[in-house]
Write an enzyme that holds these catalytic residues in place. Structure first.
Site, PDB file in Angstrom:
ATOM      1  N   ASN A   8       0.876  -1.173   0.000  1.00 28.03           N
ATOM      2  CA  ASN A   8       0.000   0.000   0.000  1.00 28.03           C
ATOM      3  C   ASN A   8       0.914   1.224   0.000  1.00 28.03           C
ATOM      4  OD1 ASN A   8      -1.780   2.058   0.431  1.00 28.03           O
ATOM      5  ND2 ASN A   8      -2.512   1.343   2.430  1.00 28.03           N
ATOM      6  N   LYS A  10       0.067   4.235  -0.219  1.00 32.06           N
ATOM      7  CA  LYS A  10      -0.569   5.416   0.408  1.00 32.06           C
ATOM      8  C   LYS A  10      -0.345   6.651  -0.470  1.00 32.06           C
ATOM      9  CE  LYS A  10      -0.255   3.055   4.780  1.00 32.06           C
ATOM     10  NZ  LYS A  10      -0.260   3.095   6.224  1.00 32.06           N
ATOM     11  N   HIS A  96      -9.779   1.213   4.672  1.00 35.05           N
ATOM     12  CA  HIS A  96      -8.454   1.350   5.300  1.00 35.05           C
ATOM     13  C   HIS A  96      -8.567   2.234   6.539  1.00 35.05           C
ATOM     14  CE1 HIS A  96      -4.317   2.385   6.102  1.00 35.05           C
ATOM     15  NE2 HIS A  96      -4.023   1.244   5.509  1.00 35.05           N
ATOM     16  N   GLU A  98      -6.866   4.551   7.693  1.00 33.53           N
ATOM     17  CA  GLU A  98      -6.671   6.005   7.515  1.00 33.53           C
ATOM     18  C   GLU A  98      -7.912   6.653   6.919  1.00 33.53           C
ATOM     19  OE1 GLU A  98      -2.978   5.283   5.529  1.00 33.53           O
ATOM     20  OE2 GLU A  98      -2.181   4.663   7.476  1.00 33.53           O
ATOM     21  N   GLU A 170      -5.714  -5.068  10.169  1.00 29.20           N
ATOM     22  CA  GLU A 170      -4.655  -4.102  10.469  1.00 29.20           C
ATOM     23  C   GLU A 170      -4.987  -3.386  11.777  1.00 29.20           C
ATOM     24  OE1 GLU A 170      -2.450  -2.751   6.713  1.00 29.20           O
ATOM     25  OE2 GLU A 170      -4.332  -1.668   6.680  1.00 29.20           O
ATOM     26  N   GLY A 176       2.153   2.044  10.904  1.00 30.55           N
ATOM     27  CA  GLY A 176       3.090   3.151  10.798  1.00 30.55           C
ATOM     28  C   GLY A 176       3.769   3.505  12.114  1.00 30.55           C
ATOM     29  N   SER A 215       3.182  -2.373  10.378  1.00 32.28           N
ATOM     30  CA  SER A 215       4.623  -2.418  10.657  1.00 32.28           C
ATOM     31  C   SER A 215       5.298  -3.712  10.205  1.00 32.28           C
ATOM     32  CB  SER A 215       4.893  -2.133  12.146  1.00 32.28           C
ATOM     33  OG  SER A 215       4.487  -0.805  12.460  1.00 32.28           O
ATOM     34  N   GLY A 236       2.780  -1.231   4.307  1.00 35.12           N
ATOM     35  CA  GLY A 236       2.817   0.197   4.007  1.00 35.12           C
ATOM     36  C   GLY A 236       4.245   0.672   3.798  1.00 35.12           C
ATOM     37  N   GLY A 237       4.827   1.274   4.844  1.00 38.48           N
ATOM     38  CA  GLY A 237       6.140   1.912   4.744  1.00 38.48           C
ATOM     39  C   GLY A 237       7.213   1.064   4.075  1.00 38.48           C
TER      40      GLY A 237
HETATM   41  P1  13P Z   1       2.793   0.245   7.786  1.00 36.91           P
HETATM   42  O1  13P Z   1       3.325  -1.042   7.156  1.00 36.91           O
HETATM   43  O2  13P Z   1       3.552   1.449   7.363  1.00 36.91           O
HETATM   44  O3  13P Z   1       2.616   0.091   9.258  1.00 36.91           O
HETATM   45  O4  13P Z   1       1.313   0.447   7.165  1.00 36.91           O
HETATM   46  C1  13P Z   1       0.409  -0.595   7.198  1.00 36.91           C
HETATM   47  C2  13P Z   1      -0.762  -0.243   6.358  1.00 36.91           C
HETATM   48  O5  13P Z   1      -1.524   0.649   6.697  1.00 36.91           O
HETATM   49  C3  13P Z   1      -0.952  -0.960   5.107  1.00 36.91           C
HETATM   50  O6  13P Z   1      -2.210  -0.729   4.579  1.00 36.91           O
END
Ligand code: 13P
Length: 251
Positions: A8, A10, A96, A98, A170, A176, A215, A236-237
């Site tokens: 992802n 983002k 999601h 967010e 999640e 994050g 994470s 994500g990251g």
């Molecule tokens: P991180 O891997 O940065 O924690 O993000 C997870 C996420 O929100 C994937 O959709």
């Protein structure tokens, strides 16, 4: 079951950066192990670029990070499932954390998006997960139940989900933050999700992938992926750098 490793991105990457990352992934994943499927949820503005880079490899696909539940209309700033398909996306994320917690989407809107996107031919990955205060108050199961039931209560009878629907668990407190959920926490939550899916779908629930996100890094990915009821990872990251994501895919 095939494991899904999903990125992802983002709100990161220009089109040029996306083209470069997608080309690195396509090159690194020329021979994706048969038991893996790789998805990239890219910003709307980069989807065509990613789809083009992935076009020659059926094990790679891309998706939108959201979509609006209407064919077209006066919905400023929104993107329809048809527009995603038109860019070469075959998947959409819905719900999601967010979008739920920063942009204020409620369960009803997430349900409408999920069902509409499926009806319009997209595959959907529904994201669910509890906030830290909900976990600490002992409400993990209740939150996951509310988030899953709100979608299935609105789902039309007979909607085919095989190969087209996945759930990503999640925990909000792990996204994050660098605070990955412990193996016991992942096992507990994924078992709850599987049981909830069995309650609404019966045996078909065995075939629905449940992904973990929050994470995930190259160092912890394999351990989480090996746990019971973990059918993939949503990253994500650590997905922004192609080499780090390739390590997570395990090639
Ligand atoms: P991180 O891997 O940065 O924690 O993000 C997870 C996420 O929100 C994937 O959709």
């Amino acid at each position: 079951m095939q494991k899904i490793i999903a990125a992802n991105w983002k709100m990161y990457k220009t089109r040029a950066q996306a083209a470069q990352s997608a080309a690195s992934l396509a090159a690194g994943l020329r021979t994706v192990p048969a038991e893996r499927c790789v998805l990239v949820f890219a910003p709307f503005t980069c989807l065509d670029v990613v789809a083009q880079a992935f076009a020659q490899n059926p094990a790679l696909a891309c998706g939108g990070q959201d979509c609006y539940p209407a064919d077209e209309g006066a919905f400023t700033g929104e993107i329809s499932p048809a527009m995603l398909l038109d860019c070469g996306a075959t998947w959409a994320l819905t719900g999601h954390s967010e979008r739920r917690h920063i942009l204020g989407e409620d369960d009803a809107l997430v349900a409408r998006k999920t069902i509409f996107a499926l009806e319009k031919g997209l595959n959907v990955m529904l994201c669910i997960g509890e906030k830290l205060e909900e976990r600490e108050a002992g409400n993990l199961s209740a939150v996951l139940e509310r988030q899953i039931h709100s979608v299935f209560e609105a789902m039309p009878e007979g909607q085919s989900l095989d190969g087209r629907f996945a759930v990503a668990y999640e925990p909000v407190w792990a996204i994050g933050t660098g605070k990955v959920a412990g193996h016991a926490e992942v096992l507990e939550a994924h078992a709850v999700v599987r049981t909830l899916l069995q309650g609404v779908l019966g045996n078909a629930a065995e075939r629905l992938p449940i992904l973990y996100g929050g994470s995930v890094k190259p160092a912890n990915a394999a351990g989480i992926l090996a746990l019971d009821n973990v059918d993939g990872l949503l990253v994500g990251g650590a997905s922004l750098d192609a080499q780090s994501f390739l390590q997570i895919v395990g090639v």
